[in-house]
Design an enzyme around this catalytic site. Structure first.
Site, short mmCIF file in Angstrom:
data_model
loop_
_atom_site.label_atom_id
_atom_site.label_comp_id
_atom_site.label_asym_id
_atom_site.label_seq_id
_atom_site.Cartn_x
_atom_site.Cartn_y
_atom_site.Cartn_z
N ASP A 34 52.39 -19.66 -7.94
CA ASP A 34 51.80 -18.50 -7.25
C ASP A 34 50.33 -18.21 -7.59
O ASP A 34 49.95 -17.03 -7.72
CB ASP A 34 52.64 -17.24 -7.51
CG ASP A 34 54.07 -17.37 -7.01
OD1 ASP A 34 54.42 -18.42 -6.44
OD2 ASP A 34 54.84 -16.42 -7.21
N LYS A 139 58.26 -19.53 -1.31
CA LYS A 139 59.45 -18.84 -1.84
C LYS A 139 59.39 -17.36 -1.49
O LYS A 139 58.35 -16.71 -1.66
CB LYS A 139 59.54 -19.06 -3.36
CG LYS A 139 58.38 -18.50 -4.15
CD LYS A 139 58.51 -18.94 -5.60
CE LYS A 139 57.50 -18.30 -6.51
NZ LYS A 139 57.48 -16.85 -6.59
N CYS A 172 57.27 -13.95 -11.87
CA CYS A 172 57.67 -15.19 -11.19
C CYS A 172 57.78 -16.38 -12.13
O CYS A 172 58.62 -17.27 -11.93
CB CYS A 172 56.71 -15.48 -10.04
SG CYS A 172 56.92 -14.28 -8.71
C1 C5J Z 1 54.52 -13.06 -9.20
C2 C5J Z 1 54.72 -10.72 -8.72
N1 C5J Z 1 54.08 -14.19 -8.68
N2 C5J Z 1 54.29 -10.35 -9.93
N3 C5J Z 1 54.74 -12.02 -8.35
O1 C5J Z 1 54.69 -12.94 -10.40
O2 C5J Z 1 55.10 -9.88 -7.93
#
Ligand code: C5J
Length: 231
Positions: A34, A139, A172
């Site tokens: 991400d 995802k 995540c």
């Molecule tokens: C991730 C989030 N990628 N913190 N998303 O950690 O909402």
């Protein structure tokens, strides 16, 4: 060493916590979670939740250094992106409606609709953009295995080990590590290749992952990984 003469089945060992982590390039993927504009740049999802995104931007040079060395070694690379279909059919109302952010998932923001496939904010930051041959997993959840083809892809490629970087450490990244661990993967988290909007949560997540004899996985600084890569 030239990749033409490299034995990708050779075991490489990284000094790690709580003990050494061994892997082969043939059976390991570098999994980058991400690293999207929506989490790292001003105006995205992370900032609408009230976070200081500069904390996350600070790891970009490290992630890039490891990614480039890994690419030079010829290893598998997989990127993930958190996001949703434009009609939000894969976004549970519980996720969209929780809390009181300035902008919700699907709302129009400075980088397009927040966390929506194809919008500028959903893209991986240009510094870490995937290149040909690298897989991108979209995802809808926090974990990269939930409602995605990741498990099948790893099986097809014979991957048993994951070296993980990305954001955010305790959301995540940690969710994905726990999912992977339960599926039997040996995972190493690169300590300075991951970050949280809350530094104390990052430290706690690292400690939880490697506690009790690597109950979830291993952690090591990028320098220790870079030192063993054949590139
Ligand atoms: C991730 C989030 N990628 N913190 N998303 O950690 O909402």
């Amino acid at each position: 060493m030239s990749t033409a003469t490299l034995d990708t089945n050779a075991l490489l060992t990284v000094p790690a916590q709580p003990f050494d982590y061994s892997f082969s390039l043939a059976h390991t993927a570098l999994l980058i979670i991400d690293m999207q504009r929506d989490f790292i740049e001003p105006g995205g999802f992370g900032e609408t939740l009230g976070n200081d995104v500069s904390l996350l931007a600070a790891i970009v040079p490290t992630v890039k250094r490891v990614l480039e060395a890994w690419r030079a070694s010829g290893g598998h690379v997989i990127h993930t992106r958190e996001g949703h279909a434009p009609d939000l059919s894969d976004c549970p109302p519980a996720k969209r409606l929780r809390g009181a952010p300035k902008l919700r998932i699907g709302d129009e923001g400075p980088m397009g609709r927040i966390l929506i496939h194809g919008e500028p904010g959903h893209a991986i930051i240009p510094e870490l953009a995937p290149i040909a041959g690298e897989l991108v997993i979209d995802k809808p959840g926090k974990g990269a295995f939930y409602d995605t083809a990741l498990g099948e892809v790893l099986k097809t490629r014979g991957i048993t080990h994951l070296i993980v970087m990305g954001v955010t450490t305790e959301v995540c990244v940690q969710t994905t590590l726990r999912e992977a661990n339960d599926r039997g993967y040996d995972c190493l988290l690169v300590e300075d290749g991951t970050e949280s909007y809350f530094p104390e949560f990052k430290e706690a997540a690292l400690a939880m992952i490697r506690a009790q004899g690597a109950i979830v996985g291993w952690t090591a600084p990028s320098a220790s990984l870079l030192a063993v890569l054949p590139s």
